[in-house]
Design a protein around this motif. Structure first.
Motif, mmCIF file in Angstrom:
data_model
loop_
_atom_site.group_PDB
_atom_site.id
_atom_site.type_symbol
_atom_site.label_atom_id
_atom_site.label_comp_id
_atom_site.label_asym_id
_atom_site.label_seq_id
_atom_site.Cartn_x
_atom_site.Cartn_y
_atom_site.Cartn_z
ATOM 1 N N ALA A 488 0.823 -1.214 0.000
ATOM 2 C CA ALA A 488 0.000 0.000 0.000
ATOM 3 C C ALA A 488 0.854 1.259 0.000
ATOM 4 C CB ALA A 488 -0.930 0.000 1.205
ATOM 5 N N ASP A 574 -11.144 -1.400 10.117
ATOM 6 C CA ASP A 574 -11.578 -0.840 11.396
ATOM 7 C C ASP A 574 -12.351 0.430 11.083
ATOM 8 O OD1 ASP A 574 -10.848 -0.595 14.580
ATOM 9 O OD2 ASP A 574 -10.914 1.363 13.594
ATOM 10 N N GLU A 575 -13.454 0.625 11.733
ATOM 11 C CA GLU A 575 -14.309 1.739 11.289
ATOM 12 C C GLU A 575 -13.738 3.113 11.620
ATOM 13 O OE1 GLU A 575 -17.625 2.077 14.797
ATOM 14 O OE2 GLU A 575 -18.188 1.102 12.915
ATOM 15 N N VAL A 576 -12.755 3.165 12.476
ATOM 16 C CA VAL A 576 -12.075 4.449 12.724
ATOM 17 C C VAL A 576 -10.749 4.530 11.978
ATOM 18 C CG1 VAL A 576 -11.017 5.914 14.484
ATOM 19 C CG2 VAL A 576 -13.167 4.710 14.974
ATOM 20 N N MET A 577 -9.981 3.454 12.043
ATOM 21 C CA MET A 577 -8.630 3.492 11.480
ATOM 22 C C MET A 577 -8.576 3.054 10.020
ATOM 23 S SD MET A 577 -7.045 4.798 13.984
ATOM 24 C CE MET A 577 -5.345 4.732 13.432
ATOM 25 N N GLY A 578 -9.723 2.652 9.462
ATOM 26 C CA GLY A 578 -9.723 2.225 8.064
ATOM 27 C C GLY A 578 -9.075 0.861 7.894
ATOM 28 N N TRP A 579 -8.580 0.581 6.682
ATOM 29 C CA TRP A 579 -7.946 -0.697 6.440
ATOM 30 C C TRP A 579 -6.528 -0.713 7.017
ATOM 31 C CZ3 TRP A 579 -11.724 0.801 2.891
ATOM 32 C CH2 TRP A 579 -12.713 -0.163 2.640
ATOM 33 N N TYR A 581 -3.064 -1.082 6.511
ATOM 34 C CA TYR A 581 -2.182 -1.042 5.343
ATOM 35 C C TYR A 581 -0.841 -1.718 5.562
ATOM 36 C CZ TYR A 581 -5.661 2.164 3.587
ATOM 37 O OH TYR A 581 -6.845 2.711 3.165
#
Lengths: 656, 656
Positions: A488, A574-579, A581
Motif C-alpha cells: 500500500a 476498522d471503522e475508525v482506522m480504516g484498512w 495497510y
C-alpha cells in the motif's frame, strides 16, 4: 520462613534481577499487560562496563521491539576480526583477518555497546508500554514454595519476603564491579553516558520496609551467584576449571595497528582480546598468568565462581601485561572507565525450571567467561523466550504445557554456549589439562564450528507443541530476515520490524504470485476460512482482538496487483482506522533501497507461485509450515497451545 | 521607540521565531557557544499539522547533526509517486508512476514526518549542546535599528522590546492553525505524538513582564506575516495571485488504491494531492473551487497572505470535495488531527538582509504554497546556511564579509522555489491567467525541470569568498554523499555523518592510493605543511583547537595500508584520548554493508591515484578544490574568511 506481621500482596509474576534477562522478560509482561513486579538489589542500574557484545540475532530481536535504531546509532559494528601472532622471525604480525564473507549484513552485524545502554533501551520500551517500574534497592530474603499448589495455575505457590532498603545504604553485592568511572592518578575520568538516572535517587530518604509477596510465577534472573537458585536448591553442573581474567574498558593510547578492531593477539608474553567500543573506548580481556590468579572463595556457595579479590589486581597490572604482549608497539591509557577481574568456570544448571513455576534465566542458569561475547545475548534471549510464554499462560490464554518448552529449547543452547566457551578458553590459556583435540584446534576453527549458533542463524529448537517439524522455512529456527516492500505504501522495512514483538502469533500467508488466477483462488479460499481460526481463541492482550495476527507476503510485482486484491481478512477493516495497510507486503527487490534485495521466497525455500503458510511464534521462531489449504493443520497447531474463546465459532475450521 | 524604565540586557544574536528556520539557526549558536536568545510568541511548540515534507538534502543535514536515525525511525519514506486522471472512457485510472529511477537512495529519500517531531529533534540537540532554551509566549513589540553602528561589528545596533506573557493568556497569532486534535462529532481524536511538553506549562503562573534587549544581530524567523520584517521595512515582491487550499491530516477510510502513496489525482471534480504520513495519517491538499475562496484580509500587512477565515471551511467540506474527486472509490475519515485553509501568493523578499545585521529566513523571506513540500526544507536550510556564518562572525573568528554570501546564496534559491511553486500551482488549479507555456506543461514536466533543485543535488551557490569555482567536486554544491569504511575500525558510515555539523571547516584530503610511493610522498609533503595552516586562525569554539579539521579519504584497499601510514597531522594525537581514529577512511566497497558501494572517487570526479584536496564549509558545501601541493590556494581561501590567531605561525604556508 515464619509468618510475620509484614504487609502482604499478590502478583502474577515476580522477577528478581533487572539485568538483561530480567528486563527482557519484563518487556513481555509490559506488552501483554501482565500484573508483574521486577526488583533488583542494587540501588542503581548498570551505567558502565559489564557485557558489551551483541550478535546479529539479538539485534533482530531489538528490531522487533522497536529500538534497534538506537543500538545502530550508538554502537560500534565489528564484522572483521584479525589474528596476531609471532612469525618465524619471532616478530608479532597480523596473520589473518576474517569476516568479509560473513552471511550477516547490515544492520544485523556483530555490534558492541555497553550493557547499560541496552538496559536503558529496554527500560524505555517497558515504560512506554506499561506502568511497570524496576524497584531498585529491593532485596529478596526469604522464599518458600508450596508444592501442593503447583498444578493449579491460578494459585500462588511462591511466597517471598522482600526488603526495600533505605537508599542511603547502597547494596554492594558485586564488590568488584566498578559502577562509575575510575579516577586515575591524574584525576581524569571519561564522560558518563547519557543514561537517565535509573536508580534510587540518593538524596531521597525512604523508610526501610519489609513485605510479603505471593506470586504465581517466579523468575530468577539474579546472576551467576543467584540467591534465588540457591534457595530453590537448583544445582549447577560443570567443569570446576577456573580461568581468571582481567577485564577493562579503557581509552587506548597505542600505535598498535588494530587497536580499534576486533583482534586476538598472542605471543610468548600472553594473549589478549581487543574489542572496539563506543565513545572511543576499547574492551580488553587478558587471561591472568598462572600463579597470579589467587581467588577469594565465594561466601555464599563455597565456590570461586565470582570475582577475584580486587586488591591483587589493578589497572596498572593490566597496563603492564598489555604492554608486554603488544611490544614493540606502544600501549597506555589515561582513562579507565571500568575494570574487573574474574574467574568463571563453565557451569550450567541441571534444569531451568522447577515445576514450571520457578525459572532460571541468564547468568543464573549458565555461567561462563565473557570472551565469546555471548553471555548478554543468551540472557536476553532466555528472557525473550520465556517471557511471552509465561505471559500467555499468566493471562489464561495458553495451556501451561507450553512452559515445558522453555527448558527444552534453552537448556541445550546453554550447554552449547558453555561448551563453546570451554573450548575457546582452553585455547586461549593453553590449558595443559585440556583434551588433545582442543589443544590442536585453533580459535578460528572453534569459531567456525559454532558459527551457526553464534550468529543466531540456527537455534536448534526441538519439536514440541510450539514447534512442528515439517519443511521450509524450517520450524524451530528463526524466520530468515529480509527487507520487504509494503504494497500500500511502497516503503521498505525489515521482516524483524514488521514482525513486531507485540505478543501475537503471526500467521504468515506467503501468498505466492496472485497474478495467476488459480493461485488467487487458493488465496481467496484461505481467506474465507481464516476468520474462524482467528476468532477461535481468547485474546491475551486487551488492545488486540485475538492472539493471532496475519501478515501477507506475496511474490507479484507491486505494480501488477493491488492492495484490495487480497481477501479482507488479510487486510482487516476498522471503522475508525480504516484498512490495515501494514499487512500486505511484496518480496520483490526495490530500486531505491539497496538493502531491499528481493528473493525472500528463495531464501526461505518457498515456491514463488504457490507460496505457503508459516506460523511464527511471538518470538519470531517458526512454529509450523504448511500449504494454503491446510487449515486443519493450522487449527491443530493453535489448539494445542491456545485456549478457545467461550464464544468461539468453529465455522469451517476443522479440528481432528 | 521611547526609552523606558524596563530592565535592559545584551545578547549577541536574537532569534525571533522558533520554527524550523529559527531552530536550525539556534542549533549553530548552540554548537559554537554563541551568546544567543530565541523567542517565540506562541505559548507552545507545534505539536500537530503544519509542514511535513523532507527532501534528501535536508536528511543529509540532519545526519550531520546526528539525529537522522530518529527521522528514519518515525517518518514515512515516499519515493514512488503516482498520477491519476480520466481515461478515454471518463474513468479515473492510475496513468503513471515515477520515482523508481531516482538517484536518491536510502536513507536519503523523500520522507514525510510532522514538523512538530523535527522541531523536537532539533530542540533535543540544542539542549545537548548548550543552555539555550526557547522562550515561549514572548512577543516582540518594539524595534529600532541604529544605522550608525552598522560597520562596527562589536556594537549593538538593534534595540528590541520583548514582552513575556502570562502563560494563562495564550497567544493566538495564528488564528486558523489548530494546535491540537480536532474533536469530531463522535468525539474521537487521534493519539498525541510523544513530544516532550515544550511550552509554557499552563498551570504555572508567571508575571507578565517587559524588557529591553540589545543585540548585535537579529534573525527574523517569524513566518510569512513576519512582524520583524514589517518593522524593518523590508518589502516582499511577487505575484498577487492567490490560490486557496484546504489542507488536512486525517486517518483515511478509503478503498482508493493509492491512498497510502504519494499521489496526484485530477478529474472534472477537481484535483487533490495525497501524501502518506506517520501514525496512519495522510495529508490532503485540495485547491478550493473558484468562488468559495473568499478571504479575510490580513490585518497586519493588508494582504491576504495568510489563512482563510475558518468559518467558511470545515473538515466536512473537505470530506465532500475529496469524495467527489475520488469517486467511484469510497473516502471518509473519523479522525482529523489538524486542518487549515490558506491562500498564499508566491512572494519573495527583495533582500534577505539589512546591512548584514538583520536577516530574514524561512517563511519570513519567501512565501508560497505548501504543495511542493519544500517550504520547511527551505526554512531549515536558510537557518542552516546563515547560522554557522553568523556564529563565526559573532565569535570574532571570521570576517563579517562572509555574511554577504547569505543573501547571495539563498535569495536565488528562494526565487527558484517560488517559481517552481508558481508553475505547479497554476498547473494544479488550471489558472486561466497563467501563461500559455505553463498551461501546456504538465506537473511531471515541471517536477523534472526542478528536480536537481528539489532533490538538493544542486544548490547553485555562486562564487564568493566562501566558494571558489574551480573543478570537481564542484564548489558551491554539496559534497556528494557516500558511505565510507573507517581505516582503523573497519566500520562504515555516511559522509554526512562523518562531516558532523560541529561548526568547523573540513579540509578533506582525498589522499589517493598511497600504495604508490610517489603518491605517499605527496601526502607526506602535504602533511609537513598542513600544521601551519591549521594553527593559523582563531578558534571560534572553545572545545576545539581551531576552526579547521582534517578528514582523509584514501582509495587504497584497507588491508594494504595502515592507519599509521598517514602523516600524524591527519590523525592527530591527544595525550588522553590517544590518536583520532575517526579521521582516516577508505572509499572502497565493503562486503558486509550493501550501502557501502565504493566508487566514491568516481562519483566525486577525483583521480583514483592522485587524489585532491577539498575544503568543505561547515554546512557541507564545497568551498574550494585543488591539488595536494596547492597549500597557497588553501591558505588564500581561509585568509579571506578567518581571522588569524595572534600567535599564528606562518610556517611554510604561503600567502599571496
Amino acid at each position: 520462613m515464619t509468618v510475620t506481621k509484614y504487609p502482604e500482596s499478590e502478583t502474577d509474576v515476580l522477577i528478581i534481577g533487572a539485568g538483561p534477562a530480567g528486563l527482557m522478560a519484563a518487556y513481555w509482561m509490559a506488552r501483554y499487560g501482565v500484573k508483574a513486579r521486577i526488583v533488583d538489589k542494587r540501588a542503581e542500574k548498570v551505567m558502565l562496563g559489564h557485557a558489551d557484545g551483541l550478535v546479529p540475532r539479538t539485534l533482530e530481536l531489538f528490531d522487533s521491539c522497536g529500538f534497534n535504531h538506537r543500538v545502530r546509532n550508538e554502537g560500534v559494528a565489528a564484522v572483521i576480526s584479525t589474528y596476531w601472532g609471532l612469525n618465524e622471525e619471532g616478530k608479532l604480525v597480523r596473520q589473518e583477518h576474517s569476516g568479509e564473507n560473513t552471511e550477516s549484513r547490515m544492520p544485523f552485524v556483530h555490534t558492541l555497546l555497553g550493557q547499560g545502554r541496552l538496559e536503558q533501551f529496554i527500560l524505555d520500551s517497558i515504560h512506554e508500554n506499561s506502568s511497570i517500574k524496576v524497584e531498585r534497592g529491593v532485596v529478596a530474603e526469604g522464599l518458600s514454595f508450596n508444592e501442593l499448589d503447583q498444578e493449579d495455575h491460578s494459585a500462588y505457590p511462591i511466597t517471598i519476603q522482600l526488603r526495600t532498603l533505605n537508599s542511603e545504604k547502597p547494596v554492594n553485592g558485586e564488590t568488584h564491579a566498578q559502577n562509575g568511572p575510575i579516577k586515575l592518578e591524574n584525576g581524569i575520568v571519561n564522560r558518563q553516558p547519557s543514561d537517565e538516572s535509573n536508580g534510587v535517587p540518593p538524596q531521597i530518604q525512604r523508610e526501610e520496609k519489609v513485605e510479603i509477596v505471593k506470586a504465581r510465577y517466579l523468575l530468577a534472573c539474579d546472576g551467576a551467584r543467584s540467591w534465588t537458585r540457591t534457595q530453590m536448591g537448583l544445582p549447577m553442573e560443570g567443569s570446576s576449571t577456573e580461568y581468571v581474567w582481567g577485564v577493562a574498558d579503557v581509552v587506548p593510547i597505542s600505535n598498535f595497528p588494530d587497536i580499534r578492531r576486533l583482534a586476538m593477539v598472542e605471543n610468548a608474553a600472553g594473549s589478549i582480546l581487543i574489542v572496539p567500543r563506543e565513545r572511543n573506548l576499547m574492551r580488553l580481556y587478558v587471561p591472568m598468568p598462572k600463579g597470579q590468579d589467587t581467588q577469594t572463595p565465594d561466601a555464599e556457595n563455597g565456590t570461586t565462581n565470582g570475582r577475584r579479590d580486587k586488591s591483587t589486581f589493578t589497572p596498572d597490572d593490566l597496563r603492564k601485561m598489555v604492554q608486554a604482549i603488544l611490544s614493540p608497539w606502544d600501549f597506555d591509557f589515561k582513562i579507565c572507565e571500568w575494570f574487573s577481574a574474574y574467574g568463571v568456570g563453565q557451569r550450567v544448571a541441571s534444569t531451568l525450571s522447577r515445576e514450571n513455576r520457578v525459572f532460571l534465566a541468564g547468568d543464573a542458569a549458565h555461567s561462563h567467561s565473557p570472551k565469546i561475547g555471548m553471555g548478554m545475548n543468551m540472557s536476553l534471549q532466555d528472557g525473550f523466550n520465556l517471557g511471552w510464554k509465561l505471559a500467555l499462560v499468566a493471562q489464561g490464554a495458553a495451556d501451561p504445557s507450553i512452559l515445558n518448552t522453555y527448558n527444552a529449547e534453552r537448556l541445550p543452547l546453554a550447554k552449547m554456549l558453555v561448551e563453546y566457551d570451554r573450548q575457546i578458553s582452553s585455547q586461549f590459556t593453553k590449558d595443559e589439562n585440556a583434551s588433545e583435540d582442543i589443544q590442536k584446534t585453533d580459535a578460528r576453527t572453534i569459531h567456525q564450528e559454532f558459527e551457526d549458533f553464534y550468529e543466531g542463524r540456527k537455534a536448534f529448537y526441538p519439536a514440541s507443541n510450539l514447534v512442528h517439524k515439517l519443511s521450509r522455512p524450517r520450524p524451530g529456527e528463526k524466520f530468515p530476515v529480509r527487507k520487504l516492500l509494503n504494497q500500500a505504501r511502497l516503503d521498505t522495512r525489515w521482516t524483524t520490524n514488521i514482525l513486531e514483538s507485540d505478543g501475537r502469533f503471526r500467521l504468515v500467508v506467503l501468498a505466492g504470485d496472485i497474478r495467476f488466477p488459480m493461485q488467487k483462488d487458493r488465496v481467496d479460499q484461505l481467506g474465507s476460512v481464516l476468520p474462524s481460526i482467528l476468532n477461535r481463541y481468547i485474546a491475551p492482550i486487551s488492545q488486540f482482538d485475538g492472539p493471532i495476527n496475519t501478515l501477507t507476503i506475496h511474490s507479484s510485482p507491486w505494480d501488477e496487483v493491488e492492495y484490495h486484491d487480497f481477501p479482507e481478512v488479510l487486510r482487516p477493516f476498522d471503522e475508525v482506522m480504516g484498512w490495515a495497510y501494514d499487512r500486505i507486503w511484496s518480496e520483490r527487490a526495490c530500486t531505491y533501497d539497496s538493502e531491499c534485495e528481493g528473493k525472500a521466497y528463495e531464501k526461505w525455500g518457498v515456491d514463488l507461485v504457490r507460496g505457503a503458510v508459516a506460523i511464527i511464534r511471538p518470538d519470531q521462531y517458526v512454529g509450523w509450515v504448511g500449504e494454503l489449504e491446510d487449515t486443519a493443520g493450522m487449527t491443530k497447531y493453535f489448539d494445542q497451545i491456545l485456549r478457545k474463546a467461550p464464544t468461539a465459532c468453529n465455522g469451517n475450521a476443522e479440528t481432528d
